[in-house]
Design a protein around this motif. Structure first.
Motif, PDB file in Angstrom:
ATOM      1  N   LEU A  40       0.854  -1.178   0.000  1.00 45.15           N
ATOM      2  CA  LEU A  40       0.000   0.000   0.000  1.00 45.15           C
ATOM      3  C   LEU A  40       0.890   1.228   0.000  1.00 45.15           C
ATOM      4  O   LEU A  40       1.778   1.363   0.846  1.00 45.15           O
ATOM      5  N   VAL A  41       0.695   2.109  -0.960  1.00 45.77           N
ATOM      6  CA  VAL A  41       1.433   3.361  -1.055  1.00 45.77           C
ATOM      7  C   VAL A  41       0.413   4.481  -0.890  1.00 45.77           C
ATOM      8  O   VAL A  41      -0.476   4.635  -1.726  1.00 45.77           O
ATOM      9  N   ASN A  42       0.529   5.218   0.191  1.00 46.18           N
ATOM     10  CA  ASN A  42      -0.438   6.275   0.518  1.00 46.18           C
ATOM     11  C   ASN A  42      -1.868   5.748   0.532  1.00 46.18           C
ATOM     12  O   ASN A  42      -2.800   6.390   0.059  1.00 46.18           O
ATOM     13  N   GLY A  43      -2.030   4.531   1.027  1.00 47.22           N
ATOM     14  CA  GLY A  43      -3.352   3.941   1.147  1.00 47.22           C
ATOM     15  C   GLY A  43      -3.901   3.317  -0.122  1.00 47.22           C
ATOM     16  O   GLY A  43      -4.992   2.786  -0.124  1.00 47.22           O
ATOM     17  N   GLN A  44      -3.141   3.366  -1.226  1.00 51.20           N
ATOM     18  CA  GLN A  44      -3.576   2.799  -2.494  1.00 51.20           C
ATOM     19  C   GLN A  44      -2.760   1.544  -2.797  1.00 51.20           C
ATOM     20  O   GLN A  44      -1.551   1.528  -2.589  1.00 51.20           O
ATOM     21  N   PRO A  45      -3.394   0.485  -3.300  1.00 48.71           N
ATOM     22  CA  PRO A  45      -2.642  -0.737  -3.608  1.00 48.71           C
ATOM     23  C   PRO A  45      -1.696  -0.518  -4.787  1.00 48.71           C
ATOM     24  O   PRO A  45      -2.025   0.187  -5.740  1.00 48.71           O
ATOM     25  N   TRP A  46      -0.497  -1.095  -4.706  1.00 53.76           N
ATOM     26  CA  TRP A  46       0.485  -0.997  -5.782  1.00 53.76           C
ATOM     27  C   TRP A  46       1.056  -2.383  -6.028  1.00 53.76           C
ATOM     28  O   TRP A  46       1.468  -3.080  -5.102  1.00 53.76           O
ATOM     29  N   THR A  47       1.075  -2.793  -7.276  1.00 53.43           N
ATOM     30  CA  THR A  47       1.735  -4.019  -7.705  1.00 53.43           C
ATOM     31  C   THR A  47       2.502  -3.696  -8.971  1.00 53.43           C
ATOM     32  O   THR A  47       2.068  -2.863  -9.771  1.00 53.43           O
ATOM     33  N   PRO A  48       3.658  -4.314  -9.184  1.00 54.14           N
ATOM     34  CA  PRO A  48       4.428  -4.024 -10.399  1.00 54.14           C
ATOM     35  C   PRO A  48       3.673  -4.485 -11.633  1.00 54.14           C
ATOM     36  O   PRO A  48       2.982  -5.498 -11.604  1.00 54.14           O
ATOM     37  N   GLN A  49       3.807  -3.740 -12.698  1.00 51.85           N
ATOM     38  CA  GLN A  49       3.121  -4.054 -13.954  1.00 51.85           C
ATOM     39  C   GLN A  49       4.145  -4.128 -15.075  1.00 51.85           C
ATOM     40  O   GLN A  49       5.111  -3.377 -15.092  1.00 51.85           O
ATOM     41  N   GLY A  50       3.926  -5.005 -16.033  1.00 52.46           N
ATOM     42  CA  GLY A  50       4.761  -5.066 -17.218  1.00 52.46           C
ATOM     43  C   GLY A  50       6.024  -5.872 -17.017  1.00 52.46           C
ATOM     44  O   GLY A  50       6.355  -6.313 -15.922  1.00 52.46           O
ATOM     45  N   TYR A  51       6.736  -6.080 -18.116  1.00 55.45           N
ATOM     46  CA  TYR A  51       7.996  -6.815 -18.098  1.00 55.45           C
ATOM     47  C   TYR A  51       8.823  -6.330 -19.269  1.00 55.45           C
ATOM     48  O   TYR A  51       8.392  -6.396 -20.413  1.00 55.45           O
ATOM     49  N   ASN A  52      10.013  -5.815 -18.986  1.00 53.19           N
ATOM     50  CA  ASN A  52      10.847  -5.284 -20.056  1.00 53.19           C
ATOM     51  C   ASN A  52      12.126  -6.093 -20.245  1.00 53.19           C
ATOM     52  O   ASN A  52      13.117  -5.600 -20.727  1.00 53.19           O
ATOM     53  N   GLY A  53      12.138  -7.332 -19.841  1.00 54.92           N
ATOM     54  CA  GLY A  53      13.304  -8.187 -20.004  1.00 54.92           C
ATOM     55  C   GLY A  53      14.088  -8.370 -18.722  1.00 54.92           C
ATOM     56  O   GLY A  53      14.940  -9.244 -18.644  1.00 54.92           O
ATOM     57  N   SER A  54      13.827  -7.542 -17.737  1.00 55.67           N
ATOM     58  CA  SER A  54      14.474  -7.717 -16.443  1.00 55.67           C
ATOM     59  C   SER A  54      13.410  -7.589 -15.361  1.00 55.67           C
ATOM     60  O   SER A  54      12.295  -7.173 -15.622  1.00 55.67           O
ATOM     61  N   SER A  55      13.800  -7.945 -14.170  1.00 55.24           N
ATOM     62  CA  SER A  55      12.860  -7.871 -13.071  1.00 55.24           C
ATOM     63  C   SER A  55      12.365  -6.446 -12.899  1.00 55.24           C
ATOM     64  O   SER A  55      13.147  -5.502 -12.931  1.00 55.24           O
ATOM     65  N   ASN A  56      11.071  -6.264 -12.729  1.00 54.98           N
ATOM     66  CA  ASN A  56      10.533  -4.915 -12.587  1.00 54.98           C
ATOM     67  C   ASN A  56      10.262  -4.564 -11.127  1.00 54.98           C
ATOM     68  O   ASN A  56       9.591  -3.606 -10.849  1.00 54.98           O
ATOM     69  N   TYR A  57      10.791  -5.353 -10.220  1.00 54.40           N
ATOM     70  CA  TYR A  57      10.710  -4.963  -8.817  1.00 54.40           C
ATOM     71  C   TYR A  57      11.998  -5.298  -8.081  1.00 54.40           C
ATOM     72  O   TYR A  57      12.009  -5.857  -7.018  1.00 54.40           O
ATOM     73  N   SER A  58      13.112  -4.924  -8.694  1.00 55.09           N
ATOM     74  CA  SER A  58      14.422  -5.135  -8.083  1.00 55.09           C
ATOM     75  C   SER A  58      14.689  -4.071  -7.017  1.00 55.09           C
ATOM     76  O   SER A  58      14.332  -2.915  -7.177  1.00 55.09           O
ATOM     77  N   VAL A  59      15.342  -4.495  -5.974  1.00 57.73           N
ATOM     78  CA  VAL A  59      15.757  -3.579  -4.924  1.00 57.73           C
ATOM     79  C   VAL A  59      17.271  -3.686  -4.818  1.00 57.73           C
ATOM     80  O   VAL A  59      17.821  -4.761  -4.705  1.00 57.73           O
ATOM     81  N   VAL A  60      17.926  -2.552  -4.884  1.00 62.18           N
ATOM     82  CA  VAL A  60      19.388  -2.527  -4.840  1.00 62.18           C
ATOM     83  C   VAL A  60      19.818  -1.814  -3.569  1.00 62.18           C
ATOM     84  O   VAL A  60      19.336  -0.723  -3.257  1.00 62.18           O
ATOM     85  N   TYR A  61      20.743  -2.436  -2.864  1.00 59.00           N
ATOM     86  CA  TYR A  61      21.285  -1.839  -1.641  1.00 59.00           C
ATOM     87  C   TYR A  61      22.790  -1.754  -1.796  1.00 59.00           C
ATOM     88  O   TYR A  61      23.456  -2.743  -2.091  1.00 59.00           O
ATOM     89  N   ASP A  62      23.333  -0.576  -1.617  1.00 56.66           N
ATOM     90  CA  ASP A  62      24.770  -0.369  -1.728  1.00 56.66           C
ATOM     91  C   ASP A  62      25.304   0.030  -0.350  1.00 56.66           C
ATOM     92  O   ASP A  62      25.164   1.183   0.066  1.00 56.66           O
ATOM     93  N   PRO A  63      25.925  -0.914   0.367  1.00 55.16           N
ATOM     94  CA  PRO A  63      26.395  -0.595   1.714  1.00 55.16           C
ATOM     95  C   PRO A  63      27.587   0.364   1.713  1.00 55.16           C
ATOM     96  O   PRO A  63      27.924   0.922   2.748  1.00 55.16           O
ATOM     97  N   THR A  64      28.224   0.583   0.564  1.00 60.09           N
ATOM     98  CA  THR A  64      29.377   1.468   0.510  1.00 60.09           C
ATOM     99  C   THR A  64      28.998   2.908   0.198  1.00 60.09           C
ATOM    100  O   THR A  64      29.846   3.788   0.220  1.00 60.09           O
ATOM    101  N   PHE A  65      27.736   3.163  -0.087  1.00 58.74           N
ATOM    102  CA  PHE A  65      27.297   4.518  -0.419  1.00 58.74           C
ATOM    103  C   PHE A  65      27.331   5.386   0.823  1.00 58.74           C
ATOM    104  O   PHE A  65      26.842   5.016   1.885  1.00 58.74           O
ATOM    105  N   ARG A  66      27.931   6.558   0.680  1.00 55.00           N
ATOM    106  CA  ARG A  66      27.971   7.513   1.789  1.00 55.00           C
ATOM    107  C   ARG A  66      27.603   8.887   1.250  1.00 55.00           C
ATOM    108  O   ARG A  66      28.069   9.309   0.198  1.00 55.00           O
ATOM    109  N   LEU A  67      26.799   9.572   1.985  1.00 51.16           N
ATOM    110  CA  LEU A  67      26.437  10.929   1.622  1.00 51.16           C
ATOM    111  C   LEU A  67      27.292  11.860   2.454  1.00 51.16           C
ATOM    112  O   LEU A  67      27.169  11.917   3.672  1.00 51.16           O
TER     113      LEU A  67
END
Length: 72
Positions: A40-67
């Motif tokens: 739920l995003v702001n109370g509205q349901p969200w699901t990934p739509q479509g497929y462009n050859g790669s996963s459309n709900y990838s999550v990337v975490y970079d532990p070396t990123f520093r601001l």
């Protein structure tokens, strides 16, 4: 004319919208790795739509990123 009004009134009163609760529109929870995602995003349901050859709900975490703060 009276029949038209009665027919119109009957059609308007006969139409009922049945809306599901936002949480009911999400995919079912699994523990088998079924590759389903929904939230739920702001109370509205969200699901990934479509497929462009790669996963459309990838999550990337970079532990070396520093601001770094830039001092003025």
């Amino acid at each position: 004319m009276k029949a038209f009004l009665l027919l119109s009134l009957a059609l308007l009163l006969g139409c009922k919208k049945t809306e599901q609760a936002p949480a009911d529109q999400l995919p079912p929870a699994t523990q088998t790795g079924a590759n389903t995602l929904g939230c739920l995003v702001n109370g509205q349901p969200w699901t990934p739509q479509g497929y462009n050859g790669s996963s459309n709900y990838s999550v990337v975490y970079d532990p070396t990123f520093r601001l770094e703060r830039i001092s003025e």
